[in-house]
Structures are given as C-alpha cells and as structure tokens.
Design a protein around this motif. Structure first.
Motif, short mmCIF file in Angstrom:
data_model
loop_
_atom_site.label_atom_id
_atom_site.label_comp_id
_atom_site.label_asym_id
_atom_site.label_seq_id
_atom_site.Cartn_x
_atom_site.Cartn_y
_atom_site.Cartn_z
N ILE A 67 0.83 -1.20 0.00
CA ILE A 67 0.00 0.00 0.00
C ILE A 67 0.87 1.25 0.00
O ILE A 67 2.10 1.18 0.18
CB ILE A 67 -0.93 0.03 1.23
N SER A 68 0.21 2.37 -0.20
CA SER A 68 0.83 3.69 -0.01
C SER A 68 -0.04 4.45 0.99
O SER A 68 -1.23 4.16 1.13
CB SER A 68 0.93 4.44 -1.33
N ILE A 69 0.57 5.42 1.70
CA ILE A 69 -0.17 6.18 2.72
C ILE A 69 0.07 7.67 2.54
O ILE A 69 1.09 8.08 1.96
CB ILE A 69 0.22 5.74 4.14
N ARG A 70 -0.87 8.46 3.04
CA ARG A 70 -0.72 9.92 3.10
C ARG A 70 -0.85 10.33 4.57
O ARG A 70 -1.86 10.03 5.22
CB ARG A 70 -1.76 10.60 2.26
N VAL A 71 0.19 10.97 5.08
CA VAL A 71 0.26 11.33 6.50
C VAL A 71 0.11 12.85 6.65
O VAL A 71 0.82 13.62 5.97
CB VAL A 71 1.59 10.86 7.12
N TRP A 72 -0.81 13.27 7.54
CA TRP A 72 -1.04 14.69 7.81
C TRP A 72 -0.36 15.07 9.12
O TRP A 72 -0.33 14.30 10.07
CB TRP A 72 -2.53 14.99 7.91
N GLY A 73 0.17 16.31 9.17
CA GLY A 73 0.79 16.79 10.39
C GLY A 73 1.59 18.04 10.14
O GLY A 73 1.63 18.57 9.01
N LYS A 74 2.23 18.49 11.19
CA LYS A 74 3.10 19.67 11.07
C LYS A 74 4.26 19.36 10.14
O LYS A 74 4.80 18.25 10.12
CB LYS A 74 3.62 20.09 12.44
N LYS A 75 4.57 20.39 9.43
CA LYS A 75 5.67 20.22 8.50
C LYS A 75 6.95 19.79 9.21
O LYS A 75 7.71 18.96 8.72
CB LYS A 75 5.89 21.51 7.73
N SER A 76 7.14 20.37 10.39
CA SER A 76 8.34 20.04 11.16
C SER A 76 8.34 18.59 11.59
O SER A 76 9.39 17.95 11.67
CB SER A 76 8.44 20.97 12.37
N VAL A 77 7.14 18.05 11.87
CA VAL A 77 7.04 16.64 12.28
C VAL A 77 7.22 15.72 11.08
O VAL A 77 7.94 14.73 11.13
CB VAL A 77 5.69 16.39 12.97
N LEU A 78 6.52 16.09 10.01
CA LEU A 78 6.59 15.25 8.82
C LEU A 78 8.01 15.15 8.27
O LEU A 78 8.41 14.12 7.71
CB LEU A 78 5.66 15.79 7.74
N ARG A 79 8.74 16.27 8.44
CA ARG A 79 10.10 16.30 7.93
C ARG A 79 10.98 15.25 8.60
O ARG A 79 11.92 14.73 7.99
CB ARG A 79 10.70 17.70 8.14
N GLU A 80 10.64 14.89 9.81
CA GLU A 80 11.45 13.94 10.56
C GLU A 80 11.09 12.48 10.28
O GLU A 80 11.78 11.57 10.70
CB GLU A 80 11.29 14.21 12.06
N LEU A 81 10.01 12.26 9.57
CA LEU A 81 9.52 10.90 9.37
C LEU A 81 10.27 10.17 8.25
O LEU A 81 10.74 10.79 7.29
CB LEU A 81 8.02 10.91 9.05
N ASP A 82 10.33 8.84 8.38
CA ASP A 82 10.90 7.96 7.36
C ASP A 82 9.94 6.80 7.15
O ASP A 82 9.14 6.48 8.02
CB ASP A 82 12.28 7.44 7.79
N ILE A 83 10.00 6.16 5.99
CA ILE A 83 9.07 5.07 5.70
C ILE A 83 9.18 3.93 6.71
O ILE A 83 8.22 3.21 6.97
CB ILE A 83 9.28 4.55 4.26
N THR A 84 10.36 3.80 7.31
CA THR A 84 10.55 2.74 8.31
C THR A 84 9.83 3.05 9.62
O THR A 84 9.75 2.17 10.48
CB THR A 84 12.05 2.53 8.57
N ASP A 85 9.33 4.27 9.77
CA ASP A 85 8.61 4.62 10.99
C ASP A 85 7.19 4.06 10.99
O ASP A 85 6.50 4.10 12.01
CB ASP A 85 8.55 6.14 11.16
N PHE A 86 6.77 3.50 9.85
CA PHE A 86 5.40 3.03 9.74
C PHE A 86 5.35 1.50 9.68
O PHE A 86 6.20 0.86 9.03
CB PHE A 86 4.73 3.61 8.49
N THR A 87 4.37 0.95 10.35
CA THR A 87 4.16 -0.50 10.34
C THR A 87 2.73 -0.78 9.91
O THR A 87 1.77 -0.25 10.50
CB THR A 87 4.39 -1.11 11.73
N ALA A 88 2.62 -1.59 8.85
CA ALA A 88 1.30 -1.95 8.34
C ALA A 88 1.07 -3.42 8.63
O ALA A 88 1.92 -4.27 8.32
CB ALA A 88 1.21 -1.67 6.85
N THR A 89 -0.04 -3.77 9.21
CA THR A 89 -0.38 -5.16 9.54
C THR A 89 -1.81 -5.46 9.13
O THR A 89 -2.65 -4.57 9.02
CB THR A 89 -0.22 -5.43 11.04
N ALA A 90 -2.02 -6.78 8.88
CA ALA A 90 -3.37 -7.27 8.60
C ALA A 90 -3.55 -8.51 9.48
O ALA A 90 -2.94 -9.55 9.21
CB ALA A 90 -3.54 -7.60 7.12
N ASP A 91 -4.33 -8.38 10.51
CA ASP A 91 -4.52 -9.44 11.51
C ASP A 91 -5.66 -10.36 11.05
O ASP A 91 -6.82 -9.95 11.01
CB ASP A 91 -4.83 -8.84 12.87
N MET A 92 -5.30 -11.60 10.70
CA MET A 92 -6.29 -12.54 10.18
C MET A 92 -7.21 -13.08 11.28
O MET A 92 -8.21 -13.73 10.98
CB MET A 92 -5.59 -13.69 9.45
#
Length: 478
Positions: A67-92
């Motif tokens: 998947i792809s995601i769109r994250v909302w927040g302060k520019k200063s916060v978003l600037r610090e984010l990396d793709i590895t900061d996100f975890t996507a799971t599907a619990d069967m």
C-alpha cells in the motif's frame, strides 16, 4: 481599574482575537499543517494459523498487501519521518471479513502522528483461501553454459533426487518439472556446483513460488558433476548376405556418418571408429532397395557412451541393382591350353574367338577390365580325337560373374617329327597351336606323298597275293 478593563471591551476582545489569528497565521506560515506521502509499504500478515490450522492455505491477490499512505501533520514533524517509521499489519484473527478481506492497520513510531492522521490507499488485503497440498517431484539438473572444449559432463547428481513441495492445491497442480540449474561454463574437472531451483509448468514456464515451501531446501541445491573426454569418430557399417539371383549389391550409405562419443581419457584414446557388425544389415535374398534404422548404442565399446543420446539411431540405406549382361569376345589366341599330353597338340579348327556373357551392375560392368579376363583349357585327354570341353574363365575382382559356362570344340592330334624340331613348339601356348595348324598343312602334303608310294607297295603286295592265289588254285585243281 475595573472601569479601565471594561472600557471598550468589544474592541479589546476583537484585538485579542485578531492577535491570536495573526499568531496562528504566522505559525502556519513558519510550520504549516500539511501532508506527506509514503510508499511502498509492505503489509505484514498476522495470525496466519487461523487459516493454516484448518488444513488450508491462502494467497494474496493482486498485490493487495502493498500500500501507499498519506500522513497529515506539522511540516516540522513530517520532515522527521521515514518510511521505516510506519508498520502496516493485517490481523487474520480479528480483521478478517467475508473470508477474503483482511483489514489493514498502520501505526507510526512517532507519537506526534496518530492513526487518524494516516490515510491508506486501500483498507483491506484481498486473499483467496483454498486447500493445501503437498507432493514430491523428481529433481533434474539443467546445465547452463558450455564446458571446456573436448569435455562433457558424464554425471550430474543433485544432492536430493526428490523434493517435497507444499502450497496451494491450485499451484501444486501446475507443477510438472523441478530442476536445479547450474552454471558449467569452462568446466573441465569433477566438482560440486550450487544451483538454484526452478519450478516449471507443462509449457516450461516458471510457476509462481511465492506461496510454496520446499522441504529442507529453500535456497537451491548442490550438484556433484563428473567430467568425461569427448571426440568425434566415424561410423563403419557393412553388410552380409547375397541378394536374389539376378540382383547385385550396389552401395550402402548411412546418416550420420560420424558420432560424438565420450568416456574416460584412457578408454576413449583407443577408439578410432564405431564398427557396426555386418550381421546388422542382412541383404540375403533381397531384390529391392532396403532402408532401416539401427540403434548403435549396443555396439559401443565398454566404458564408451554417446555424447548426445539423441544420436543413438542411424538411418541405413542399401542400394540393390538388377544385374545386366555384357558380351565379351575373347580370341582363341588368348586361351591358355594346359596339360597337353606329350607328342600331342590342340587344334581349334575354324574357331577364331569365343563369346562370354558377363553379368553385373552397370558400375561393375563399366569397371570390368576385359583384358584381365583369364581363359584356360584343361585338356585332360591322352588320345587323339575330337573333344568338347568347358573353358575355365577367371574374371577380375570387379563383382561381375559369368552368366553361364562356355564350351569349345577342339581336336587333339599327334605332333609330327617336324613339329618336335620347332623351337617354338610349346603345346601349352596358343601360338604353338596356330603354328601346329600350319605344320599340319605341310604334314598333309607329306602324307599325300607317302600315300602315293603306299598304293605302289600295296599293289605289289596284291600282285604277290594274286600269284599265291593262283598257285593255290592250281594246286587245288591238281
């Protein structure tokens, strides 16, 4: 003081609100609230045992676990984010819906980002659930690359001849061949090579192995190879038997005429040709062309094999030609006369030549050297007289044969004293025979002379006889 605070209260409140708004505007300009996109993000499936414990397996359809995601927040916060900061799971276990949808949850390790701040490109992983299957397959070796010149691979043995593969029944059903592919470019000695596993369908195309499990072997397999020397040698094909009477063997041909063989160095160095025994091609009694296929593997020497097993069969063609007749004239002067008794000679009379009918194919007759035909007469009689004998005819080794025996009439006559005095009086030679005929003419003249005197003697004898007769008659009268 109270009057000062309440004086122009509306204006003061308006000023405060304006100040706050101005501050918000300034802050938004300096650190605005915005969004940032992240992709691709792999969805991790949780609690898969919910399906597998039921003896089933699942497949993820259409890449819906990415998947792809769109994250909302302060520019200063978003600037610090990396793709590895996100975890996507599907619990069967807790998020499966309708047996084919599993809800996706995305969390961020940055506490300034809430789940509500994250928009997903899709909400569910699409799966298909089916029965599990497991089956064993033979492992074959695929060689990729050309070995060193003059060598070939003798044996290539994978460390496992069988491998068990488990996965969705629909995928297992597609598997028709499992091979381990090894790179053999330039190889000229025995060794072990690690190869990768290829799973193929009936069309030779790769099967999707995403949901397959190989028992004990997930990263390939080792293959032990042994090397043999190779070389190309000619084939030699003969034949046995005699065609039907009136027919002759013309030629034999075969394809291929050479074959590549392989073996240990000491064994292959002794081989110069592959000999197919004559018994393999029997033309006894045939009267037409013959075609047949021969498996040459049975005639390979011990320790020798074909470099390519598809070369085992050769096509053999035998040409049979109907014999033709050719008349050959031989002068009697070429007849060798043998075993003429002493004091005798052969007279062929008016016969000047004989005719031989020689049978053979067109090529055999064309190659026949008539000057090399030997004809002899074996007299075998001791008394003068007229005789008829079969001539001995020896043809050159050209494949031709005599259609039938040839007889000749001759006279065996006594040699005269004059013949014995001739230095050329060789009774076994034709020239001698011809000279004898000339001498016989001369002798005949001598005989006539003798004959003339003989009557005189005879006449004298008769006269004496008559006198004696007369005396006897006189005596009888008296």
């Amino acid at each position: 003081m109270k009057k000062m605070l309440t004086n122009n209260l509306g204006l003061k409140l308006l000023s405060v609100i304006g100040a706050i708004m101005l501050w918000l505007i300034v802050m938004n300009i300096d650190d605005p609230y915005t969004y940032r996109d992240f992709s691709p993000i792999q969805v991790t499936m949780l609690n898969e045992n919910v399906v597998t414990d039921q003896g089933k397996v699942y497949k993820i359809e259409d890449g819906s676990d990415v998947i792809s995601i769109r994250v909302w927040g302060k520019k200063s916060v978003l600037r610090e984010l990396d793709i590895t900061d996100f975890t996507a799971t599907a619990d069967m276990q807790k998020n499966i819906k309708y047996n084919d949808l599993v809800g996706i949850e995305v969390t961020c390790s940055n506490k300034n980002i809430r789940s509500a701040d994250i928009n997903l490109s899709r909400e569910n992983v699409v799966i298909s659930v089916e029965d599990a299957s497991s089956e064993q397959f033979n492992v074959v070796v695929k060689q990729n690359g050309k070995v060193a010149d003059g060598y070939m691979i003798g044996t290539a043995l994978p460390e496992q001849s069988l491998i068990q593969i488990s996965g969705p029944a629909s995928v297992i059903a597609k598997i028709k061949r499992v091979e381990v592919e090894i790179k053999t470019t330039g190889v000229n000695s025995d060794r072990t090579i690690h190869g990768k596993l290829n799973v193929l369908n009936s069309d030779g195309e790769a099967v999707d192995t995403t949901y397959l499990e190989y028992t004990g072997k997930n990263d390939g397999m080792d293959v032990a190879i042994t090397m043999l020397r190779s070389k190309t040698v000619p084939l030699s094909v003969g034949h046995t038997g005699t065609p039907e009477e009136g027919y002759s063997f013309s030629s034999i041909s075969y394809k291929p005429e050479t074959v590549m063989i392989a073996g240990a160095s000491d064994a292959i160095s002794k081989i110069t040709a592959i000999l197919i025994p004559d018994e393999a091609i029997n033309i006894d009694g045939v009267s037409e062309n013959q075609q047949q296929t021969i498996d040459i593997t049975q005639y390979l020497p011990d320790g020798i094999r074909l470099a390519d097993e598809t070369d085992a069969l050769i096509a053999v063609s035998v040409e049979i030609e109907k014999k033709q007749g050719k008349t050959v004239t031989i002068p009697v002067s070429r007849i060798g006369v043998q075993n003429v008794p002493a004091g005798m000679e052969v007279d062929f009379g008016d016969t000047s030549s004989i005719e031989l009918v020689v049978m053979g194919t067109s090529s055999e007759l064309a190659a026949l050297d008539t000057e090399a035909i030997a004809v002899t007469l074996d007299v075998g009689h001791t008394r003068a007289g007229n005789y008829t004998e079969t001539l001995n005819v020896t043809l050159p080794d050209s494949g031709c044969s005599l259609m039938q025996d040839v007889e000749i009439q001759y006279k065996l006559v006594k040699r005269t004293a004059a013949d014995d005095n001739k230095t050329t009086g060789d009774s076994s030679s034709t020239n001698g025979s011809i000279d004898s005929k000339k001498e016989n003419v001369s002798d005949a003249g001598n005989d006539n002379t003798t004959g003339n005197s003989t009557p005189d003697n005879t006449a004298g004898d008769n006269s004496s006889g008559d006198s004696a007769g007369e005396s006897k008659n006189d005596s009888a009268t008296e």
